[in-house]
Design an enzyme around this catalytic site. Sequence first.
Site, short mmCIF file in Angstrom:
data_model
loop_
_atom_site.label_atom_id
_atom_site.label_comp_id
_atom_site.label_asym_id
_atom_site.label_seq_id
_atom_site.Cartn_x
_atom_site.Cartn_y
_atom_site.Cartn_z
N GLY A 19 0.84 -1.20 0.00
CA GLY A 19 0.00 0.00 0.00
C GLY A 19 0.87 1.25 0.00
O GLY A 19 1.99 1.23 0.51
N GLU A 82 1.64 -7.13 -5.64
CA GLU A 82 2.16 -8.32 -6.32
C GLU A 82 3.14 -9.07 -5.41
O GLU A 82 4.09 -8.48 -4.90
CB GLU A 82 2.89 -7.88 -7.60
N ASN A 122 5.99 -5.48 5.17
CA ASN A 122 6.42 -6.86 5.43
C ASN A 122 6.49 -7.70 4.17
O ASN A 122 7.46 -8.42 3.94
CB ASN A 122 5.46 -7.52 6.43
N THR A 124 6.72 -6.80 0.96
CA THR A 124 7.74 -6.36 0.00
C THR A 124 9.14 -6.74 0.47
O THR A 124 9.97 -7.21 -0.32
CB THR A 124 7.64 -4.82 -0.17
N ILE A 145 2.28 2.55 7.26
CA ILE A 145 1.57 3.28 8.33
C ILE A 145 1.36 2.37 9.54
O ILE A 145 1.03 2.83 10.61
CB ILE A 145 0.21 3.84 7.85
N ASP A 146 1.56 1.05 9.35
CA ASP A 146 1.25 0.10 10.43
C ASP A 146 2.36 -0.01 11.47
O ASP A 146 2.13 -0.52 12.57
CB ASP A 146 1.01 -1.31 9.85
N MET A 188 -6.64 1.84 10.84
CA MET A 188 -5.90 0.76 10.17
C MET A 188 -4.79 0.22 11.08
O MET A 188 -4.73 0.55 12.25
CB MET A 188 -5.33 1.27 8.86
N TYR A 291 -8.81 4.74 4.00
CA TYR A 291 -7.63 5.15 3.23
C TYR A 291 -7.21 6.60 3.43
O TYR A 291 -6.12 6.98 3.01
CB TYR A 291 -7.86 4.86 1.74
N ARG A 294 -3.84 6.97 4.79
CA ARG A 294 -2.63 6.74 3.98
C ARG A 294 -2.37 7.87 3.00
O ARG A 294 -1.38 7.85 2.29
CB ARG A 294 -2.81 5.45 3.17
O1 F6P Z 1 -0.39 -1.93 5.24
C1 F6P Z 1 -1.04 -0.73 5.10
C2 F6P Z 1 -2.52 -0.93 5.10
O2 F6P Z 1 -3.11 0.33 4.91
C3 F6P Z 1 -3.09 -1.63 6.32
O3 F6P Z 1 -3.21 -0.77 7.42
C4 F6P Z 1 -4.39 -2.16 5.78
O4 F6P Z 1 -4.80 -3.31 6.48
C5 F6P Z 1 -4.05 -2.52 4.36
O5 F6P Z 1 -2.91 -1.76 4.03
C6 F6P Z 1 -5.13 -2.24 3.36
O6 F6P Z 1 -4.74 -2.84 2.17
P1 F6P Z 1 -5.30 -2.52 0.71
O7 F6P Z 1 -4.67 -1.24 0.24
O8 F6P Z 1 -4.82 -3.66 -0.10
O9 F6P Z 1 -6.77 -2.42 0.82
#
Ligand code: F6P
Length: 367
Positions: A19, A82, A122, A124, A145-146, A188, A291, A294
């Site tokens: 992400g 991917e 993690n 990547t 962000i996690d 998140m 989102y 992010r």
């Molecule tokens: O790893 C970042 C993150 O935003 C997590 O907090 C969340 O669980 C996940 O990605 C959401 O993933 P996606 O963008 O695939 O919906």
Amino acid sequence: METIRHIATKTFGILTGGGDCPGLNAAIRGVCRAAYDRYNMTILGIANGYRGLIDGDVRFLQPRDFWGILTRGGTILGASREKPFKSQGSIYEDNFSRDKVGMIKENYRKFNLDCLVVLGGNGTNTTGYLLSQEGLHVVGLPKTIDNDIAGTDLTFGFHSALAIGTEAIDRLHSTAHSHNRVMVIELMGHKAGWLALYAGVAGGGDVILIPEIPYDINAIGRHLLKRVQSGKNFSIVVAAEGAMSMEEAGMEKKERKRYREQTAVPSIGYRIAREIEEETGMTTRATVLGYVQRGGIPCASDRVLATSLGTAAADLLAKGEYGRMVALAGNEICSVDLSVPAGKVKSVPTDHYMLDTAVSVGTCLGR
Ligand code: F6P
């Protein structure tokens, strides 16, 4: 500043996986400026994470590409989830018949790469480790962000998301006290509770629920009713997206998934809101920040961290120290073997000082 006599890397490819998050462009700029300006390296930008390397979707990056991007959100390279090793041969993939790892190795050779720089979480960095086991030179950077990457005290993206989460909690306070409501906010964080814990403490959450401490709805109900009895007419509940009840914690992964499907709510925040209403009779609303957390520009500390990690990655390239991820340890920028983050999740330790901090200011952690 260390003088490096022999520059080991002439050409490298750079990609962003997983992400997006604030600070990715700052890190790309850090890597590329140091690599180009100090070490005179040739840089290939790979589009959309590992997918671009499979497809050969690469282009030479010139200084104009990485100038002026320090404050920009997202990633100028594009991202994808991917996972070439996971989807290898899977019938669920549209392109299952392709040997993705083989194609990555072929393109790595075709583009004359001396190293691959991967910016990601993690997944990547785990893929980076597996590729290094296949003989490729890889350098990783920890972004998410996690904040759940093992081997580093902090990831870039976390502090920007924390600021957004905290502002959202601040804003929910107005409606909560005006309407005498319980407001549940879901943040998140994937399987870790860092974001919810930090934003919860920063925003003065009355209840903070994280995956590392499965919750008991009776205990939450008691805490909320006690607040009412003491004259506090509203409450804020901060829940990590990975939060789970004690009952769920005892279930196998598949069983938990089935159980969640039965509850027919879009996500955990809504379910906790419903459980609180049933338990206390108090009007409860849920907000899922999603989102928004992010998006947008990186905060100052993420810009600093991303730039420092980026330039440190360029130093590793120059020295030929491959198979490593740059990291923050205390106040020092260092690097760890890529096997350290591979396949792991850095959870909140149950003896983390922040948990104690939260309890000391009257926050319920769901027990
Ligand atoms: O790893 C970042 C993150 O935003 C997590 O907090 C969340 O669980 C996940 O990605 C959401 O993933 P996606 O963008 O695939 O919906």
